[in-house]
Design a protein around this motif. Structure first.
Motif, mmCIF file in Angstrom:
data_model
loop_
_atom_site.group_PDB
_atom_site.id
_atom_site.type_symbol
_atom_site.label_atom_id
_atom_site.label_comp_id
_atom_site.label_asym_id
_atom_site.label_seq_id
_atom_site.Cartn_x
_atom_site.Cartn_y
_atom_site.Cartn_z
ATOM 1 N N SER A 22 44.945 45.665 44.879
ATOM 2 C CA SER A 22 45.450 44.931 43.728
ATOM 3 C C SER A 22 44.263 44.734 42.788
ATOM 4 C CB SER A 22 46.047 43.585 44.148
ATOM 5 O OG SER A 22 45.068 42.786 44.758
ATOM 6 N N ILE A 23 44.492 44.948 41.534
ATOM 7 C CA ILE A 23 43.437 44.819 40.539
ATOM 8 C C ILE A 23 43.231 43.325 40.261
ATOM 9 C CG2 ILE A 23 42.719 45.416 38.191
ATOM 10 C CD1 ILE A 23 43.020 47.813 40.170
ATOM 11 N N PRO A 24 41.985 42.851 40.343
ATOM 12 C CA PRO A 24 41.761 41.433 40.069
ATOM 13 C C PRO A 24 42.124 41.091 38.626
ATOM 14 C CG PRO A 24 39.700 42.543 40.691
ATOM 15 C CD PRO A 24 40.778 43.563 40.694
ATOM 16 N N GLY A 25 42.800 39.970 38.464
ATOM 17 C CA GLY A 25 43.169 39.532 37.111
ATOM 18 C C GLY A 25 41.958 39.029 36.347
ATOM 19 N N TYR A 26 41.953 39.280 35.063
ATOM 20 C CA TYR A 26 40.873 38.825 34.189
ATOM 21 C C TYR A 26 41.261 37.445 33.693
ATOM 22 C CZ TYR A 26 37.084 39.796 30.789
ATOM 23 O OH TYR A 26 35.922 39.806 30.077
ATOM 24 N N PRO A 27 40.584 36.386 34.093
ATOM 25 C CA PRO A 27 40.942 35.042 33.638
ATOM 26 C C PRO A 27 40.925 34.968 32.112
ATOM 27 C CG PRO A 27 39.362 34.921 35.442
ATOM 28 C CD PRO A 27 39.458 36.363 35.024
ATOM 29 N N SER A 28 42.034 34.552 31.521
ATOM 30 C CA SER A 28 42.175 34.581 30.062
ATOM 31 C C SER A 28 41.114 33.734 29.360
ATOM 32 C CB SER A 28 43.575 34.128 29.646
ATOM 33 O OG SER A 28 43.831 32.822 30.118
ATOM 34 N N GLN A 29 40.735 32.591 29.952
ATOM 35 C CA GLN A 29 39.734 31.759 29.285
ATOM 36 C C GLN A 29 38.385 32.468 29.212
ATOM 37 O OE1 GLN A 29 41.136 31.080 32.270
ATOM 38 N NE2 GLN A 29 39.818 29.812 33.548
ATOM 39 N N LEU A 30 38.068 33.296 30.204
ATOM 40 C CA LEU A 30 36.804 34.036 30.154
ATOM 41 C C LEU A 30 36.876 35.171 29.136
ATOM 42 C CD1 LEU A 30 35.668 34.233 33.888
ATOM 43 C CD2 LEU A 30 35.074 32.550 32.144
ATOM 44 N N ALA A 31 38.018 35.838 29.076
ATOM 45 C CA ALA A 31 38.187 36.907 28.085
ATOM 46 C C ALA A 31 38.077 36.330 26.677
ATOM 47 C CB ALA A 31 39.526 37.610 28.285
ATOM 48 N N GLU A 32 38.691 35.165 26.463
ATOM 49 C CA GLU A 32 38.635 34.524 25.142
ATOM 50 C C GLU A 32 37.209 34.124 24.778
ATOM 51 O OE1 GLU A 32 41.409 31.302 25.457
ATOM 52 O OE2 GLU A 32 43.124 32.669 25.591
ATOM 53 N N GLN A 33 36.413 33.769 25.771
ATOM 54 C CA GLN A 33 35.015 33.377 25.542
ATOM 55 C C GLN A 33 34.094 34.593 25.455
ATOM 56 O OE1 GLN A 33 33.930 30.699 28.712
ATOM 57 N NE2 GLN A 33 35.592 29.285 28.245
ATOM 58 N N ALA A 74 43.446 40.757 49.785
ATOM 59 C CA ALA A 74 44.789 41.352 49.835
ATOM 60 C C ALA A 74 44.766 42.869 50.021
ATOM 61 C CB ALA A 74 45.560 41.004 48.556
ATOM 62 N N TRP A 75 43.615 43.503 49.859
ATOM 63 C CA TRP A 75 43.524 44.950 50.002
ATOM 64 C C TRP A 75 43.753 45.361 51.455
ATOM 65 C CZ3 TRP A 75 39.618 48.150 46.795
ATOM 66 C CH2 TRP A 75 39.651 47.760 45.448
ATOM 67 N N ARG A 76 44.241 46.598 51.630
ATOM 68 C CA ARG A 76 44.410 47.179 52.960
ATOM 69 C C ARG A 76 43.693 48.525 52.988
ATOM 70 N NH1 ARG A 76 44.964 42.833 53.336
ATOM 71 N NH2 ARG A 76 46.754 41.600 53.907
ATOM 72 N N PHE A 77 43.092 48.827 54.132
ATOM 73 C CA PHE A 77 42.273 50.026 54.291
ATOM 74 C C PHE A 77 42.684 50.790 55.532
ATOM 75 C CE2 PHE A 77 39.825 46.789 52.164
ATOM 76 C CZ PHE A 77 39.126 47.461 51.178
ATOM 77 N N GLU A 78 42.410 52.072 55.511
ATOM 78 C CA GLU A 78 42.385 52.868 56.727
ATOM 79 C C GLU A 78 40.956 52.678 57.222
ATOM 80 O OE1 GLU A 78 43.185 55.166 59.890
ATOM 81 O OE2 GLU A 78 44.693 54.620 58.391
ATOM 82 N N PRO A 79 40.753 52.073 58.396
ATOM 83 C CA PRO A 79 39.372 51.816 58.820
ATOM 84 C C PRO A 79 38.637 53.102 59.176
ATOM 85 C CG PRO A 79 40.897 51.257 60.585
ATOM 86 C CD PRO A 79 41.733 51.616 59.388
#
Length: 102
Positions: A22-33, A74-79
């Motif tokens: 899952s791609i980590p979300g970019y916190p909007s307050q940081l993007a705005e800053q 949350a990521w899953r891998f083939e070990p």
């Protein structure tokens, strides 16, 4: 008497690989800053195919470190696997870039 020689781990014949991410979300307050940059995460992939022992090596902001850590959980891998097909613990290191869009 115990053997003082540490047990050797078998060498992997296949490396760990990402199965589900899952791609980590970019916190909007940081993007705005205008807070941008790269978070570098180091972690182990355990024999069950999950990220653990997650460590943030570098980050431009603590909140970006948090979203990357939460995402990796949350990521899953083939070990990685040994010659007998047994899952092995292995180390990974990945960068996550956060770029402010115009």
């Amino acid at each position: 008497m115990a053997d003082p020689t540490p047990a050797r781990r078998p060498a992997p014949v296949s490396d760990a690989r990402v199965l589900q991410r899952s791609i980590p979300g970019y916190p909007s307050q940081l993007a705005e800053q205008g807070v941008a940059g790269t978070v570098v995460a180091a972690f182990d992939v355990n024999p069950e195919g999950r990220a653990d022992r997650i460590r943030i090596v570098s980050s431009p902001h603590p909140l970006l470190s948090q979203v990357v850590t939460k995402s990796l959980e949350a990521w899953r891998f083939e070990p990685a696997r040994d010659a007998n097909g047994q899952g092995l613990r292995s180390a990974m290191r990945l960068p996550f870039r956060f770029v402010v869009e115009d």
